[in-house]
Scaffold this active site. Sequence first.
Site: not given
Lengths: 452, 469
Positions: B78, B153, B177
């Site tokens: 990420k 997210s 997330s």
Amino acid sequence: MKYKPVIGLEVHVELKTKSKMFCSCFAAYFGEKPNTNTCPVCLGLPGALPVPNQKAIEWCVMIGLSLGCKIPPFSKFDRKNYFYPDLPKGYQISQYDEPFCLNGTITLKSGKKIGIRRVHMEEDTGKLLHERINGEKVSLIDFNRSGVPLVEIVTEPDFESAKEVVEYLKKLQQIVRYLDVSDADMEKGNMRLEPNISLARSTWQIAGSKSYEPHATRHLPSYKVEVKNINSFRFVEKAIEYEIKRQEEILDSGKTPVQETRGWDEKKGQTVSQRIKEEANDYRYFPEPDIPPIRFTQDQISEIKSQIGELPDAKFERFKKEFNLSDYDGEILTREKPMAEFFEEAVKVGKKHNVNPKQIANFLINRDVDVNATLPAQLIQIILNSTQTDQIDEKELGKIIDKVLKENLKAVSDYKNGKQNAIMFLIGQVMKNFKKRLDASSIKNILISKIQ
Amino acid sequence: MKLNELTIKQAREGLKTKKFSSVELTKACLEQIKKHNKSLNAFITVTEKEALEQAKAADELISSGQDLPLLGIPIALKDLFSTKGIKTTAGSKVLENYIPTYDATVVRKLKDAGAIIIGKTNLDAWAHGSSGENSDFGPTKNPWNKEYVPGGSSSGSAVSVASDMCIASTGTDTGGSIRLPASFCNVVGLKPTYGRVSRYGIIAMASSLDSIGHFTKTVEDSRLFLSVTAGKDSMDATILEKEYNAKPLNKIKIGVDPDFLSKSLEIETHNLLAKAYNVFKNDLGIEDFIPDVSLPHQEYGIACYYIIQPAEVSSNLARYDGIRYGNDRSFFGDEAKRRIMLGTYTLSAGYYDAYYKRAMQVRTLIKQDFDTAFEKVDAIIAPVSPTPPWKIGEKVNDPLKMYLSDKFTVTANLAGIPGLSIPIGLSNGLPVGMQILGPQFSEGLLFQIGRAYEDATKEEEWRKLKPKL
């Protein structure tokens, strides 16, 4: 005096731990090339996290304990949020409502106690340098100082004069140096202070009350003026005295001084307005989520306590009693720890050579001995040598005394007839004839014995 | 089966037995990225050159008999994980050109375990969002239907695994997330216990809630991945090392809050969950299935979360002043600005007690709910999202509606407990997941339950489906 000064003090002491408060960078920044002792943590890079320095926390508690503070079993760090270019994270890690140490005191010579509200731990900021490069005005930031451990010591508004403030500061500096946790050097900025000053009308004192009113029951003035940029004991005295005068004039004219932050301008010898506070700053404090709360056990606190050696006040009292010293001698000898330790060591050695503590004290105080460059045994040797030299001269001294006695028969008979002053005249004559400095009392003894 | 479709376990076996090389495996993943990243927008940065170099080095180590847990396995990170020398944007234009000078602890651990870093994945800027639409680099698309959101997210990380662009990926879970995009993309997502995995070097969203986890294709892979990333770190003061006592499967007690099934669950999701519950009850031999564990303060989760989280966000984003790195604060997007304002407000003098302090008290109650529940049961199964994935743009103008999609996930973050999100089927061709929640440091137990469920359902039709890219 129509008004009574009400003064409180915030003092920041930078600890001399090897590493910074929340990272492993070197904490010593003085004279270092800018931005050489930095890392993601003290630069506030994305993702970096603080890990508290255990030694710094212990030292903070040690300072608190030395000031007679209570150490609550539970404590935590908080974030103090504000923007400033020298604050890389946009918040300072500090302590808000649960500091490491609470409610201590420092006692002044007069016996008056100055209350210490709290002692807490925080981190220093970077340093801004405003310079001109190629004709352009620029601001540079040096992050070497960012994250250096700072202990803040906050007093109650208990001071009533600049003199009291200076005495307190000297005491605090002495304690911190005794603990060997900070150089506490004001010029180098590792001891910084911010007095807040206001004047109260004397009438607020309860009529007829003789004793000192504890702060809690007093009415404090409605404003207060904070003074910054003070970097010596001399200036703190000047700045406070200047402020008292300034505020007095304002009050005399029927107005109230503005609540503000002023800076000490040493060139002008004045305080100058810096920032007017309409209301208290909102730092949006909240518990620092990156550092778990800190819990102290009684054992841990006892352990820290056991590391505190004898403090200046206790040493002073003991020296006076144990070595039969005057207040004056005791104070000079205990002012700095190395001197005190040297003296005690020299007393031990001196005992074996029949040199008494008073002799050692006199020698140390009058001859300006460098205790860092001399060994206690060396000092005793020097003292012994100097008394031996006097002995060698005694034959010559005897001759001179005999000569003086023969040449001043009138004075001799005057003394015999009870004129005490005559002996002083004779001592003076001996001294005049003898080139070197002499101890008047020993000449007196010899003279008296010869006359009788 | 294509190499890029393998699990960590399968890839490790293949590499060990020299069926293929790490370079071949890495190339297969890069190939897939090249083919589909344009339409899915899962990666912000692809580190092809570095990945191939690392793969070559890994092959040499494998040849020399070296055995490391992730040796030669291509993974994605990420874009919130600091990578030394590789751009790390947090999905925001503020950091569009920021290149970290250091690796996050987890990145270092992954590298030390032999993993190949294949790229940095897309996300809602600063990890603020549930759909992936808040990225300043464009939304990530759901591989099961590109008109739908993949969840956020950690949107790019979930999609990269779901579409076989890598073997596994990392994520962060502050309020759901990881679990939400895992559920929306049909992959396994783990939100570990707070304090299990180091946060050092991972751009902070809300420091007391951020959990560092990962996406994998199977529960077994998730367990393996955690064994690499978890553990003490001298750079993170909040890490603990603890282990929850293991139990044989038939001794495990599982609980369900009946409110979860009745309250505002979309019907298809409800049906799939009911089916999953029956698997636990009937197929897994779990005798103690307690259907009435109650979590009375669950309903205050979102309110509590949306005070604490923006408060910490407002403070954590203060450092982005553009002085030392990155662009200035005018580059923040709407959602970041919204949270900065919310947080600044709730922390302000006069409001702190009414908002932040009160929320912290509610947080304690939510924690106690779980403590009480875990005295009765070992784990709780719950929905991840009240609805299946929604259409891109559907909630983008209604932040509150968007926030409510996290209603089942935020409480685990508030309580600091672990949650494992596993796929349980498809609803109209879109994936639905379920989460297994356990006491702090009970990840081992969650893996045990998750694997049992995986085994019991491995023959189901939906398990054989792949997204049509």
